[in-house]
Write a protein that holds these residues in place. Structure first.
Motif, PDB file in Angstrom:
ATOM      1  N   UNK A 109       0.829  -1.209   0.000  1.00 12.36           N
ATOM      2  CA  UNK A 109       0.000   0.000   0.000  1.00 12.36           C
ATOM      3  C   UNK A 109       0.860   1.254   0.000  1.00 12.36           C
ATOM      4  N   UNK A 110       1.928   1.255   0.793  1.00 10.00           N
ATOM      5  CA  UNK A 110       2.800   2.430   0.859  1.00 10.00           C
ATOM      6  C   UNK A 110       3.548   2.657  -0.458  1.00 10.00           C
ATOM      7  N   UNK A 111       4.052   1.592  -1.060  1.00 12.85           N
ATOM      8  CA  UNK A 111       4.724   1.750  -2.358  1.00 12.85           C
ATOM      9  C   UNK A 111       3.750   2.292  -3.396  1.00 12.85           C
ATOM     10  N   UNK A 112       2.537   1.770  -3.417  1.00 12.25           N
ATOM     11  CA  UNK A 112       1.556   2.249  -4.392  1.00 12.25           C
ATOM     12  C   UNK A 112       1.179   3.702  -4.132  1.00 12.25           C
ATOM     13  N   UNK A 113       1.112   4.101  -2.879  1.00 13.85           N
ATOM     14  CA  UNK A 113       0.847   5.508  -2.553  1.00 13.85           C
ATOM     15  C   UNK A 113       1.997   6.386  -3.055  1.00 13.85           C
ATOM     16  N   UNK A 114       3.223   5.960  -2.807  1.00 17.99           N
ATOM     17  CA  UNK A 114       4.376   6.729  -3.294  1.00 17.99           C
ATOM     18  C   UNK A 114       4.356   6.810  -4.822  1.00 17.99           C
ATOM     19  N   UNK A 115       4.031   5.722  -5.486  1.00 19.93           N
ATOM     20  CA  UNK A 115       3.969   5.713  -6.956  1.00 19.93           C
ATOM     21  C   UNK A 115       2.954   6.747  -7.451  1.00 19.93           C
ATOM     22  N   UNK A 144      11.466   2.269  -9.897  1.00 14.90           N
ATOM     23  CA  UNK A 144      12.007   1.438  -8.817  1.00 14.90           C
ATOM     24  C   UNK A 144      10.907   1.002  -7.851  1.00 14.90           C
ATOM     25  N   UNK A 145      10.029   1.937  -7.500  1.00 16.82           N
ATOM     26  CA  UNK A 145       8.933   1.596  -6.597  1.00 16.82           C
ATOM     27  C   UNK A 145       7.938   0.640  -7.260  1.00 16.82           C
ATOM     28  N   UNK A 146       7.723   0.794  -8.559  1.00 17.72           N
ATOM     29  CA  UNK A 146       6.839  -0.140  -9.262  1.00 17.72           C
ATOM     30  C   UNK A 146       7.394  -1.561  -9.196  1.00 17.72           C
ATOM     31  N   UNK A 147       8.712  -1.705  -9.324  1.00 15.13           N
ATOM     32  CA  UNK A 147       9.330  -3.029  -9.239  1.00 15.13           C
ATOM     33  C   UNK A 147       9.213  -3.590  -7.826  1.00 15.13           C
ATOM     34  N   UNK A 148       9.448  -2.756  -6.816  1.00  9.95           N
ATOM     35  CA  UNK A 148       9.322  -3.231  -5.433  1.00  9.95           C
ATOM     36  C   UNK A 148       7.875  -3.626  -5.133  1.00  9.95           C
ATOM     37  N   UNK A 149       6.914  -2.862  -5.659  1.00 10.48           N
ATOM     38  CA  UNK A 149       5.497  -3.188  -5.456  1.00 10.48           C
ATOM     39  C   UNK A 149       5.147  -4.507  -6.136  1.00 10.48           C
ATOM     40  N   UNK A 150       5.674  -4.721  -7.315  1.00  9.66           N
ATOM     41  CA  UNK A 150       5.429  -5.969  -8.022  1.00  9.66           C
ATOM     42  C   UNK A 150       5.935  -7.171  -7.202  1.00  9.66           C
TER      43      UNK A 150
END
Length: 157
Positions: A109-115, A144-150
């Protein structure tokens, strides 16, 4: 010393403000990820312990790059807990040790919010502050955040 990089001071300051909000978000996410690294338990302990370590190390590098970009624009990077808490757009998870599923979901959720914020901030940097450098920088961080979220999503599947 006067900075002469083709951006007006107000535009550099605007971009630096965006970046300091991002730095606050990154610090909060780093801290949460580090907390989960320390406190994960269960059958997948070792795998998640190492996974969280890889993620918080990547976030540590991102924080350094964001702070250095703020400095390159002639502003000072945030560096206190008070600033990070006040300016982060993420919420702290007040819990000693959530389940591993909750840990993964919270981080996702946090990564998607940052994205989502990076998408908006990238456009603002380009269109409002005429700062192609910061806009490009934010696009790279978004990837980078999209990859971590994936990767987080893959654990939850």
């Amino acid at each position: 010393m006067k900075i002469n990089i083709g951006l007006e001071e107000k535009d550099r300051t605007g971009s630096a403000t965006i970046l300091n909000h991002l730095l606050s978000d990154e610090f909060l996410l780093y801290t949460k990820t580090r907390n989960y690294h320390w406190n994960v338990t269960g059958r997948d302990f070792y795998e998640l312990h190492k996974f969280f370590e890889i993620q918080y190390e990547a976030l540590d590098e991102i924080m350094d790059e964001v702070a250095e970009r703020v400095r390159a624009l002639g502003s000072f990077a945030f560096g206190t807990m008070e600033q990070f808490s006040k300016f982060s757009r993420l919420k702290e998870a007040i819990s000693d040790a959530p389940s591993t599923g909750s840990m993964l979901q919270n981080l996702l959720n946090d990564h998607e919010t940052i994205i989502r914020h990076l998408r908006e901030d990238q456009q603002t940097a380009a269109e409002k502050y005429h700062d192609a450098g910061t806009s490009d920088f934010l696009t790279g961080l978004m990837e980078q955040h999209e990859k971590m979220a994936w990767m987080l999503r893959s654990f939850l599947s």
